[in-house]
Motif scaffolding. Sequence first.
Motif: not given
Length: 182
Positions: A48-50, A55-60, A127-132
């Motif tokens: 979901i985060v990726s 996508l366009p718009g605010a990621v939060g 970034s670290f958590r998603i990268g893992k």
Amino acid sequence: MKVQLQLFLCFFKLGFIAFGGGYSMIPLVEREIVGKLQLMDQQTFTDIVSISGGLPGAVGLNVAIFIGYTAGGILGAFVGAIASVLPCLIIIFTLMTLFSNISDLPAVQKAMDGIRPVVVALIAYASFRIGKTAYEAPPYLILTAISLALCLFLPALPLPAVVALGIVTGLIITFARRRRWH
């Protein structure tokens, strides 16, 4: 309806305490949604985060809507959106009346100086958590390095072009791996 209430309380609360917005709030959302509420597993959250980041718009806001939909359907998506935007509206309206009067105070300037590095740290942590979980194979690590280099050294390159590169490369890697295994 219980899930929608959980989503509302989660995103409403985080909207008040997550400074920096966007990626800096991802670790807090992860802790609540995956850890505390257990509304989804780690891999679903990472996906979901990726997707939301591309996508366009605010990621939060994108993350809140997508998590809301995944955990609570269409109503969950609306609840996630409203709950994540409402604190911003309250804070912005309050601050715009106060900040114009106190922004020149040294204590306020020092407080802002202290918030900035913390936001950078939260973004690095996200970034670290998603990268893992993002690196199934060495080509993805290489793709990360190339994407970062493109963003740093070609700032005029539209970010959707970098995202498109990731999509195309991901498809090529997937198809190449499938052909090798069959």
